[in-house]
Design an enzyme around this catalytic site. Structure first.
Site, mmCIF file in Angstrom:
data_model
loop_
_atom_site.group_PDB
_atom_site.id
_atom_site.type_symbol
_atom_site.label_atom_id
_atom_site.label_comp_id
_atom_site.label_asym_id
_atom_site.label_seq_id
_atom_site.Cartn_x
_atom_site.Cartn_y
_atom_site.Cartn_z
ATOM 1 N NE ARG A 50 -10.304 5.008 11.362
ATOM 2 C CZ ARG A 50 -9.398 4.537 10.504
ATOM 3 N NH1 ARG A 50 -8.448 3.715 10.916
ATOM 4 N NH2 ARG A 50 -9.452 4.873 9.225
ATOM 5 C CE LYS A 106 -10.002 4.872 3.427
ATOM 6 N NZ LYS A 106 -10.255 4.836 4.880
ATOM 7 C CB SER A 147 -8.237 0.998 2.943
ATOM 8 O OG SER A 147 -8.556 2.043 3.825
ATOM 9 C CB CYS A 157 -1.010 -0.038 1.140
ATOM 10 S SG CYS A 157 -2.362 1.149 0.907
ATOM 11 C CD GLU A 190 -2.071 -6.200 4.826
ATOM 12 O OE1 GLU A 190 -2.057 -4.995 5.150
ATOM 13 O OE2 GLU A 190 -1.987 -6.587 3.636
ATOM 14 C CG HIS A 211 -4.154 -2.992 3.038
ATOM 15 N ND1 HIS A 211 -3.021 -2.869 3.819
ATOM 16 C CD2 HIS A 211 -4.469 -1.736 2.636
ATOM 17 C CE1 HIS A 211 -2.672 -1.598 3.901
ATOM 18 N NE2 HIS A 211 -3.533 -0.892 3.192
#
Length: 302
Positions: free
Chosen positions: A249, A163, A192, A142, A237, A235
């Site tokens: 969040r 985003k 992200s 990333c 992971e 990502h």
């Protein structure tokens, strides 16, 4: 793969509850093999979650890995306690006194800042220069991928209108590269990020090859032609709930955030998301360790 970690690393209990094989020093010394030496330069604020996610994926082959977690020497972490960093991490200065077969440089939530404005940028550049010369293969994730492409090849990141957030299908652009061995023609990658790298900027560099890309999210996997550097813009992971945690969040902070694309059932954030990228993630990390680290490193390693 048994990954050698400290016995009281918080990730251990989580991984063992999932029947994932990790080993402590006592068990490792009883095996008459040279483990692969791997460094994770963990730039994420959620360090314990990132440790757990990556160790989970690195433990999926029969190879033994000796893991070193690395923190930035001149950066103060505000999200992870100093005791944890002092106990389980080595500083970036200490990194240069060691030798590693492979290295992972994670993402970081600093992508909207100029690279040079990041307080640990000079430390990270030293690590990337060291890795280029001394590490058999480095995996950049990333923002880490954007940082590596900028520092090593002069490729500038580009700010997106909003985003890029969700799980996006990617098409492999090569059938022969070992990194994608066993991959489906289409495969999902969580994303992200607020910035991107341009396909044209990458293909203009003769030393780089694009291995996969998405119509929606752009280039996803890149490698150097000498196989010493691999860059992934997303990502793999991530846990099943990571994007949901990020969404709630940001909502709680009243930040502008869309529901992550192709993630929640019926795009309803009240529903439990389902991972569709887990098998791809395990295959990717297994291939990287086997073909780009293990196959390239000698048994004797001074």
């Amino acid at each position: 793969m048994p990954v050698k970690i400290q016995s009281d690393l918080p990730a251990r209990k989580i991984l063992e509850s999932e029947n994932i094989f990790v080993m402590t020093d006592e068990r490792a010394v009883s095996q008459d093999i040279r483990p692969l030496k791997l460094a994770i330069v963990n730039l994420m604020p959620t360090k314990i979650a990132t440790e757990t996610q990556l160790i989970r994926l690195l433990s999926n082959t029969p190879l033994q890995v000796e893991l070193s977690l690395v923190r930035m020497e001149h950066h103060v972490s505000h999200h992870t306690g100093g005791d944890h960093l002092e106990k389980f991490y080595i500083g970036s200065d200490e990194l240069f006194s060691k030798r590693f077969d492979g290295m992972i440089i994670t993402g970081a939530p600093v992508e909207q800042m100029p690279f040079e404005a990041v307080d640990y940028w000079q430390d990270l550049c030293r690590i990337m220069d060291y890795a280029k010369e001394k590490v058999f293969c480095t995996l950049y994730i990333c923002w880490g991928a954007q940082a590596g492409l900028y520092h090593l090849y002069g490729i500038q990141k580009r700010l997106l209108n909003k985003k890029l957030f969700g799980v996006f299908m990617n098409r492999r652009t090569t059938a022969a590269d070992p990194l994608l061995r066993g991959f489906d023609d289409l495969f999902p990658v969580p994303q992200s990020r607020h910035t991107t790298v341009d396909f044209g900027d990458i293909t203009a560099v003769p030393d780089l090859s694009v291995l996969a890309q998405s119509e929606e999210s752009g280039v996803s996997i890149i490698k150097s032609k000498d196989n010493r550097s691999v860059f992934i813009t997303g990502h793999l992971e991530y846990d099943t709930n990571t994007l949901a945690d990020e969404y709630w969040r940001d909502k709680g902070k009243n930040l502008p955030i869309d529901v992550p694309a192709h993630y929640f059932p019926d795009d309803n954030p009240e529903e439990q998301p389902i991972s569709i990228w887990r098998s791809t993630a395990h295959l990717f990390y297994s291939n990287w360790l086997n073909y780009y680290v293990y196959q390239e490193t000698p048994y004797t390693f001074a």
